[in-house]
Design a protein around this motif. Structure first.
Motif, mmCIF file in Angstrom:
data_model
loop_
_atom_site.group_PDB
_atom_site.id
_atom_site.type_symbol
_atom_site.label_atom_id
_atom_site.label_comp_id
_atom_site.label_asym_id
_atom_site.label_seq_id
_atom_site.Cartn_x
_atom_site.Cartn_y
_atom_site.Cartn_z
ATOM 1 N N GLY A 104 0.623 -1.118 -0.004
ATOM 2 C CA GLY A 104 -0.189 -0.062 0.123
ATOM 3 C C GLY A 104 0.689 1.193 0.006
ATOM 4 N N TYR A 105 0.287 2.214 0.497
ATOM 5 C CA TYR A 105 0.792 3.587 0.820
ATOM 6 C C TYR A 105 1.326 4.252 -0.719
ATOM 7 C CZ TYR A 105 2.416 3.104 5.443
ATOM 8 O OH TYR A 105 2.525 3.153 6.836
ATOM 9 N N LYS A 106 0.135 4.262 -1.550
ATOM 10 C CA LYS A 106 0.083 4.499 -2.809
ATOM 11 C C LYS A 106 0.731 5.930 -3.205
ATOM 12 C CE LYS A 106 -4.395 2.371 -3.844
ATOM 13 N NZ LYS A 106 -4.953 2.209 -2.301
ATOM 14 N N ASN A 107 0.715 6.805 -2.200
ATOM 15 C CA ASN A 107 1.017 8.377 -2.261
ATOM 16 C C ASN A 107 2.320 8.235 -1.997
ATOM 17 O OD1 ASN A 107 -1.248 9.094 -3.501
ATOM 18 N ND2 ASN A 107 -2.069 9.256 -1.292
ATOM 19 N N ILE A 108 3.188 7.299 -1.388
ATOM 20 C CA ILE A 108 4.603 7.356 -0.956
ATOM 21 C C ILE A 108 5.517 6.595 -1.926
ATOM 22 C CG2 ILE A 108 6.445 6.636 0.969
ATOM 23 C CD1 ILE A 108 4.088 7.257 2.836
ATOM 24 N N GLN A 109 6.580 6.847 -2.417
ATOM 25 C CA GLN A 109 7.181 6.236 -3.660
ATOM 26 C C GLN A 109 8.365 5.570 -3.349
ATOM 27 O OE1 GLN A 109 6.194 6.482 -6.987
ATOM 28 N NE2 GLN A 109 4.319 7.703 -6.251
ATOM 29 N N TYR A 110 8.229 4.149 -3.432
ATOM 30 C CA TYR A 110 9.561 3.380 -3.462
ATOM 31 C C TYR A 110 9.500 2.457 -4.743
ATOM 32 C CZ TYR A 110 10.353 4.549 1.493
ATOM 33 O OH TYR A 110 10.908 5.321 2.664
ATOM 34 N N PRO A 111 10.626 1.786 -4.999
ATOM 35 C CA PRO A 111 10.570 1.009 -5.973
ATOM 36 C C PRO A 111 9.265 -0.031 -5.977
ATOM 37 C CG PRO A 111 12.708 1.029 -5.487
ATOM 38 C CD PRO A 111 11.908 1.779 -4.583
ATOM 39 N N ARG A 112 8.344 -0.106 -6.801
ATOM 40 C CA ARG A 112 7.037 -0.682 -6.834
ATOM 41 C C ARG A 112 6.730 -1.731 -7.770
ATOM 42 N NH1 ARG A 112 2.781 4.041 -6.561
ATOM 43 N NH2 ARG A 112 3.606 4.312 -4.628
ATOM 44 N N ALA A 113 5.936 -2.512 -7.738
ATOM 45 C CA ALA A 113 5.141 -3.347 -8.532
ATOM 46 C C ALA A 113 3.788 -3.117 -8.468
ATOM 47 C CB ALA A 113 5.286 -5.069 -8.094
ATOM 48 N N VAL A 114 3.256 -2.662 -9.493
ATOM 49 C CA VAL A 114 2.011 -1.940 -9.612
ATOM 50 C C VAL A 114 0.872 -3.192 -10.126
ATOM 51 C CG1 VAL A 114 0.279 -0.371 -10.701
ATOM 52 C CG2 VAL A 114 2.758 0.228 -10.167
ATOM 53 N N LEU A 115 0.061 -3.562 -9.267
ATOM 54 C CA LEU A 115 -1.142 -4.218 -9.712
ATOM 55 C C LEU A 115 -2.363 -3.745 -10.199
ATOM 56 C CD1 LEU A 115 0.832 -6.039 -7.721
ATOM 57 C CD2 LEU A 115 -1.201 -7.012 -6.796
ATOM 58 N N LEU A 116 -2.614 -4.136 -11.795
ATOM 59 C CA LEU A 116 -3.849 -3.507 -12.291
ATOM 60 C C LEU A 116 -4.902 -4.600 -12.470
ATOM 61 C CD1 LEU A 116 -2.128 -1.511 -15.216
ATOM 62 C CD2 LEU A 116 -2.655 -0.803 -12.794
ATOM 63 N N ARG A 117 -6.284 -4.152 -12.051
ATOM 64 C CA ARG A 117 -7.298 -4.955 -12.634
ATOM 65 C C ARG A 117 -7.808 -4.922 -13.741
ATOM 66 N NH1 ARG A 117 -10.259 -2.950 -7.599
ATOM 67 N NH2 ARG A 117 -9.693 -1.204 -8.800
ATOM 68 N N ASP A 118 -7.935 -3.550 -13.898
ATOM 69 C CA ASP A 118 -8.349 -3.285 -15.297
ATOM 70 C C ASP A 118 -7.794 -1.916 -15.894
ATOM 71 O OD1 ASP A 118 -10.468 -0.605 -15.028
ATOM 72 O OD2 ASP A 118 -10.618 -2.070 -13.465
ATOM 73 N N LYS A 119 -7.776 -1.802 -17.292
ATOM 74 C CA LYS A 119 -6.903 -0.745 -17.682
ATOM 75 C C LYS A 119 -7.529 0.586 -17.397
ATOM 76 C CE LYS A 119 -4.519 0.580 -21.906
ATOM 77 N NZ LYS A 119 -4.402 0.471 -23.147
ATOM 78 N N LYS A 120 -8.767 0.803 -17.484
ATOM 79 C CA LYS A 120 -9.595 2.314 -17.457
ATOM 80 C C LYS A 120 -9.521 2.757 -16.154
ATOM 81 C CE LYS A 120 -13.197 0.719 -19.699
ATOM 82 N NZ LYS A 120 -14.626 0.738 -20.153
ATOM 83 N N GLY A 121 -9.825 1.701 -15.024
ATOM 84 C CA GLY A 121 -9.855 2.127 -13.746
ATOM 85 C C GLY A 121 -8.480 2.392 -13.033
ATOM 86 N N ASP A 122 -7.435 1.565 -13.157
ATOM 87 C CA ASP A 122 -6.315 1.519 -12.494
ATOM 88 C C ASP A 122 -5.174 2.286 -13.222
ATOM 89 O OD1 ASP A 122 -8.063 0.088 -11.060
ATOM 90 O OD2 ASP A 122 -6.857 -1.820 -11.139
#
Length: 175
Positions: A104-122
């Motif tokens: 979590g902590y979407k607004n704090i930036q560290y090297p990350r893996a991003v999980l997308l469920r759908d292109k439009k919403g995520d």
């Protein structure tokens, strides 16, 4: 003191963050990588400590800011205040973790893996991310972008993330 490898796993609710982290921690344990996990509880309610009637509850109720209980098999630390992510990282570093995984902590930036469920919403989460090392998505999501992309159900992402952490660990150890 050597700094641990930090990997952040971000995604919206029910995107699979906990599943990714659980699988990753199990694999890292096979490589003897001491891993600490920091999970962001994104709600404003108080966390349940489940120590009703125990000495630690009595200590906290009496006004202790920090309580801990230590046994031969484990230790539990509880605080009556919110710690910053940087404070937690410092604690995990002192505890000599080789790797810290942040959920979590979407607004704090560290090297990350991003999980997308759908292109439009995520896609906005991906676009707001500074250092994406991997993109994990459902079969129907494909983005023309630089970081490696993996389909959720193929689990090639697991080998990639493990190798990312192992490489970072070896680099920090100087081997």
């Amino acid at each position: 003191m050597e700094s641990p490898v930090i990997l952040q796993v971000v995604g919206y609710q029910n995107s699979g963050k906990t599943t990714v982290i659980t699988k990753l921690v199990k694999r890292l344990k096979e490589h003897q990588i001491q891993t600490g996990v920091i999970k962001h509880h994104g709600h404003n309610d108080r966390l349940d400590l489940n120590d009703s009637g125990k000495d630690t509850e009595r200590h906290r109720t009496a006004g202790a800011s920090i309580t801990s209980v230590i046994s031969a098999k484990n230790s539990i630390l509880s605080m009556d205040t919110e710690l910053s992510i940087n404070q937690l990282i410092e604690i995990y570093t002192v505890l000599k973790m080789d790797c810290i995984i942040i959920e979590g902590y979407k607004n704090i930036q560290y090297p990350r893996a991003v999980l997308l469920r759908d292109k439009k919403g995520d896609i906005d989460l991906f676009n707001r991310s500074e250092t994406v090392i991997a993109l994990i998505h459902e079969n129907d999501v494909k983005i023309n972008t630089n970081p490696p992309q993996f389909k959720w159900d193929e689990e090639k992402w697991l080998d990639f993330l493990v190798q990312y952490i192992l490489n970072g660990y070896k680099e920090r150890k100087g081997s």
